[in-house]
Design a protein around this motif. Structure first.
Motif, PDB file in Angstrom:
ATOM      1  N   ALA A 124       0.832  -1.210   0.000  1.00 18.22           N
ATOM      2  CA  ALA A 124       0.000   0.000   0.000  1.00 18.22           C
ATOM      3  C   ALA A 124       0.865   1.257   0.000  1.00 18.22           C
ATOM      4  CB  ALA A 124      -0.936  -0.007   1.208  1.00 18.22           C
ATOM      5  N   ILE A 125       1.972   1.235   0.708  1.00 15.13           N
ATOM      6  CA  ILE A 125       2.888   2.376   0.704  1.00 15.13           C
ATOM      7  C   ILE A 125       3.436   2.603  -0.697  1.00 15.13           C
ATOM      8  CG2 ILE A 125       5.169   3.165   1.465  1.00 15.13           C
ATOM      9  CD1 ILE A 125       4.493   1.956   4.220  1.00 15.13           C
ATOM     10  N   LEU A 126       3.849   1.530  -1.361  1.00 11.06           N
ATOM     11  CA  LEU A 126       4.365   1.642  -2.726  1.00 11.06           C
ATOM     12  C   LEU A 126       3.296   2.184  -3.671  1.00 11.06           C
ATOM     13  CD1 LEU A 126       6.637   1.080  -4.778  1.00 11.06           C
ATOM     14  CD2 LEU A 126       5.691  -1.228  -4.995  1.00 11.06           C
ATOM     15  N   GLU A 127       2.088   1.663  -3.559  1.00 10.50           N
ATOM     16  CA  GLU A 127       1.007   2.125  -4.434  1.00 10.50           C
ATOM     17  C   GLU A 127       0.646   3.584  -4.154  1.00 10.50           C
ATOM     18  OE1 GLU A 127      -3.420   0.827  -5.993  1.00 10.50           O
ATOM     19  OE2 GLU A 127      -2.661  -0.058  -4.126  1.00 10.50           O
ATOM     20  N   ALA A 128       0.602   3.975  -2.897  1.00  6.26           N
ATOM     21  CA  ALA A 128       0.294   5.364  -2.552  1.00  6.26           C
ATOM     22  C   ALA A 128       1.377   6.310  -3.070  1.00  6.26           C
ATOM     23  CB  ALA A 128       0.130   5.510  -1.045  1.00  6.26           C
ATOM     24  N   MET A 129       2.634   5.876  -3.032  1.00  5.14           N
ATOM     25  CA  MET A 129       3.712   6.709  -3.574  1.00  5.14           C
ATOM     26  C   MET A 129       3.534   6.929  -5.071  1.00  5.14           C
ATOM     27  SD  MET A 129       7.169   5.621  -1.418  1.00  5.14           S
ATOM     28  CE  MET A 129       7.798   4.797  -2.804  1.00  5.14           C
ATOM     29  N   VAL A 130       3.144   5.884  -5.791  1.00  8.26           N
ATOM     30  CA  VAL A 130       2.882   6.024  -7.224  1.00  8.26           C
ATOM     31  C   VAL A 130       1.709   6.971  -7.445  1.00  8.26           C
ATOM     32  CG1 VAL A 130       2.082   4.808  -9.292  1.00  8.26           C
ATOM     33  CG2 VAL A 130       3.860   3.798  -7.870  1.00  8.26           C
ATOM     34  N   GLY A 131       0.628   6.762  -6.699  1.00 10.08           N
ATOM     35  CA  GLY A 131      -0.551   7.593  -6.852  1.00 10.08           C
ATOM     36  C   GLY A 131      -0.317   9.045  -6.474  1.00 10.08           C
ATOM     37  N   TYR A 132       0.537   9.278  -5.511  1.00 12.92           N
ATOM     38  CA  TYR A 132       0.811  10.631  -5.041  1.00 12.92           C
ATOM     39  C   TYR A 132       1.782  11.364  -5.949  1.00 12.92           C
ATOM     40  CZ  TYR A 132       1.779  14.401  -1.755  1.00 12.92           C
ATOM     41  OH  TYR A 132       1.902  15.622  -1.174  1.00 12.92           O
ATOM     42  N   SER A 133       2.777  10.661  -6.465  1.00 11.33           N
ATOM     43  CA  SER A 133       3.828  11.329  -7.244  1.00 11.33           C
ATOM     44  C   SER A 133       3.528  11.416  -8.734  1.00 11.33           C
ATOM     45  CB  SER A 133       5.167  10.633  -7.025  1.00 11.33           C
ATOM     46  OG  SER A 133       5.102   9.289  -7.443  1.00 11.33           O
ATOM     47  N   LEU A 134       2.651  10.591  -9.254  1.00 11.06           N
ATOM     48  CA  LEU A 134       2.369  10.601 -10.686  1.00 11.06           C
ATOM     49  C   LEU A 134       1.825  11.940 -11.184  1.00 11.06           C
ATOM     50  CD1 LEU A 134       2.479   8.954 -13.259  1.00 11.06           C
ATOM     51  CD2 LEU A 134       0.214   8.093 -12.727  1.00 11.06           C
ATOM     52  N   PRO A 135       0.827  12.547 -10.552  1.00 14.04           N
ATOM     53  CA  PRO A 135       0.357  13.840 -11.061  1.00 14.04           C
ATOM     54  C   PRO A 135       1.432  14.920 -11.037  1.00 14.04           C
ATOM     55  CG  PRO A 135      -1.214  12.947  -9.495  1.00 14.04           C
ATOM     56  CD  PRO A 135       0.008  12.073  -9.441  1.00 14.04           C
ATOM     57  N   ALA A 136       2.217  14.956  -9.988  1.00 13.64           N
ATOM     58  CA  ALA A 136       3.289  15.957  -9.904  1.00 13.64           C
ATOM     59  C   ALA A 136       4.323  15.742 -11.004  1.00 13.64           C
ATOM     60  CB  ALA A 136       3.952  15.894  -8.531  1.00 13.64           C
ATOM     61  N   ALA A 137       4.670  14.501 -11.268  1.00 15.66           N
ATOM     62  CA  ALA A 137       5.640  14.208 -12.319  1.00 15.66           C
ATOM     63  C   ALA A 137       5.099  14.581 -13.699  1.00 15.66           C
ATOM     64  CB  ALA A 137       6.019  12.726 -12.288  1.00 15.66           C
ATOM     65  N   LEU A 138       3.832  14.320 -13.933  1.00 11.63           N
ATOM     66  CA  LEU A 138       3.234  14.660 -15.223  1.00 11.63           C
ATOM     67  C   LEU A 138       3.162  16.168 -15.430  1.00 11.63           C
ATOM     68  CD1 LEU A 138       0.430  11.992 -15.373  1.00 11.63           C
ATOM     69  CD2 LEU A 138       2.458  12.117 -16.810  1.00 11.63           C
ATOM     70  N   VAL A 139       2.763  16.900 -14.398  1.00 13.52           N
ATOM     71  CA  VAL A 139       2.707  18.356 -14.510  1.00 13.52           C
ATOM     72  C   VAL A 139       4.101  18.920 -14.739  1.00 13.52           C
ATOM     73  CG1 VAL A 139       2.245  20.478 -13.206  1.00 13.52           C
ATOM     74  CG2 VAL A 139       0.581  18.617 -13.203  1.00 13.52           C
ATOM     75  N   ALA A 140       5.083  18.418 -14.025  1.00 11.93           N
ATOM     76  CA  ALA A 140       6.457  18.886 -14.210  1.00 11.93           C
ATOM     77  C   ALA A 140       6.955  18.592 -15.625  1.00 11.93           C
ATOM     78  CB  ALA A 140       7.381  18.239 -13.173  1.00 11.93           C
ATOM     79  N   LYS A 141       6.623  17.435 -16.157  1.00 12.77           N
ATOM     80  CA  LYS A 141       7.064  17.069 -17.501  1.00 12.77           C
ATOM     81  C   LYS A 141       6.397  17.945 -18.557  1.00 12.77           C
ATOM     82  CE  LYS A 141       9.622  14.196 -19.730  1.00 12.77           C
ATOM     83  NZ  LYS A 141      11.055  14.308 -19.667  1.00 12.77           N
ATOM     84  N   VAL A 142       5.104  18.196 -18.433  1.00 15.81           N
ATOM     85  CA  VAL A 142       4.412  19.075 -19.378  1.00 15.81           C
ATOM     86  C   VAL A 142       4.985  20.486 -19.285  1.00 15.81           C
ATOM     87  CG1 VAL A 142       2.187  20.155 -19.914  1.00 15.81           C
ATOM     88  CG2 VAL A 142       2.305  17.701 -19.491  1.00 15.81           C
ATOM     89  N   TRP A 143       5.202  20.972 -18.081  1.00 13.30           N
ATOM     90  CA  TRP A 143       5.774  22.302 -17.881  1.00 13.30           C
ATOM     91  C   TRP A 143       7.162  22.391 -18.508  1.00 13.30           C
ATOM     92  CZ3 TRP A 143       4.128  26.925 -16.828  1.00 13.30           C
ATOM     93  CH2 TRP A 143       5.047  27.904 -16.449  1.00 13.30           C
ATOM     94  N   GLN A 144       7.952  21.368 -18.342  1.00 15.64           N
ATOM     95  CA  GLN A 144       9.298  21.347 -18.917  1.00 15.64           C
ATOM     96  C   GLN A 144       9.210  21.384 -20.445  1.00 15.64           C
ATOM     97  OE1 GLN A 144      11.349  17.676 -18.183  1.00 15.64           O
ATOM     98  NE2 GLN A 144      13.346  18.527 -18.671  1.00 15.64           N
ATOM     99  N   ASN A 145       8.285  20.644 -21.038  1.00 15.41           N
ATOM    100  CA  ASN A 145       8.143  20.658 -22.478  1.00 15.41           C
ATOM    101  C   ASN A 145       7.656  22.010 -22.991  1.00 15.41           C
ATOM    102  OD1 ASN A 145       9.036  18.046 -22.741  1.00 15.41           O
ATOM    103  ND2 ASN A 145       6.977  17.160 -22.810  1.00 15.41           N
TER     104      ASN A 145
END
Length: 136
Positions: A110-131
């Protein structure tokens, strides 16, 4: 052995889906689009179902993964499957209603899954912003 094999297959599919999304974002999309939204939605579905299958396979093998106050596990397989998917969704989206509580090895998964769920939106926004910044 079945549980370990199923877990490895699910984790491989989840990792491949994450990689594919970031590769397609890197080369095909410079801004947020409907296609990217659908890709993100499908990615969340793959992650949710992948972790749900991991929880379900552990339950069927007799490992305690989560606990509900008014029910003992394992139960009827269809109820266990739906509960596993529900628990996965609540964990992935970090909602945590409190009706199911992770126990045993389920805590670490559950910790691993929550980390994926929590960090995925931030990573996607950062990647779009970088592009977008790169295009300027």
């Amino acid at each position: 052995m079945f549980t370990i094999s199923m877990t490895m297959v699910c984790l491989t599919l989840i990792a491949g889906s994450l990689r594919q999304l970031f590769v397609s974002l890197e080369f095909e999309h410079r801004i947020f689009s409907f296609q990217l939204f659908i890709s993100i939605l499908l990615l969340y579905m793959v992650v949710l179902m992948g972790f749900g299958i991991i929880y379900f396979s552990l339950l069927t093998q007799g490992y305690p993964v989560f606990q509900e106050a008014d029910r003992t596990y394992p139960g009827i397989w269809i109820e266990d499957m739906f509960s596993s998917m529900y628990f996965s969704g609540v964990t992935l989206f970090t909602v945590g209603y409190g009706d199911l509580v992770p126990v045993g090895i389920g805590r670490w998964i559950a910790i691993l899954e929550a980390m994926v769920g929590y960090s995925l939106p931030a990573a996607l926004v950062a990647k779009v912003w970088q592009n977008v910044q790169r295009d300027r």
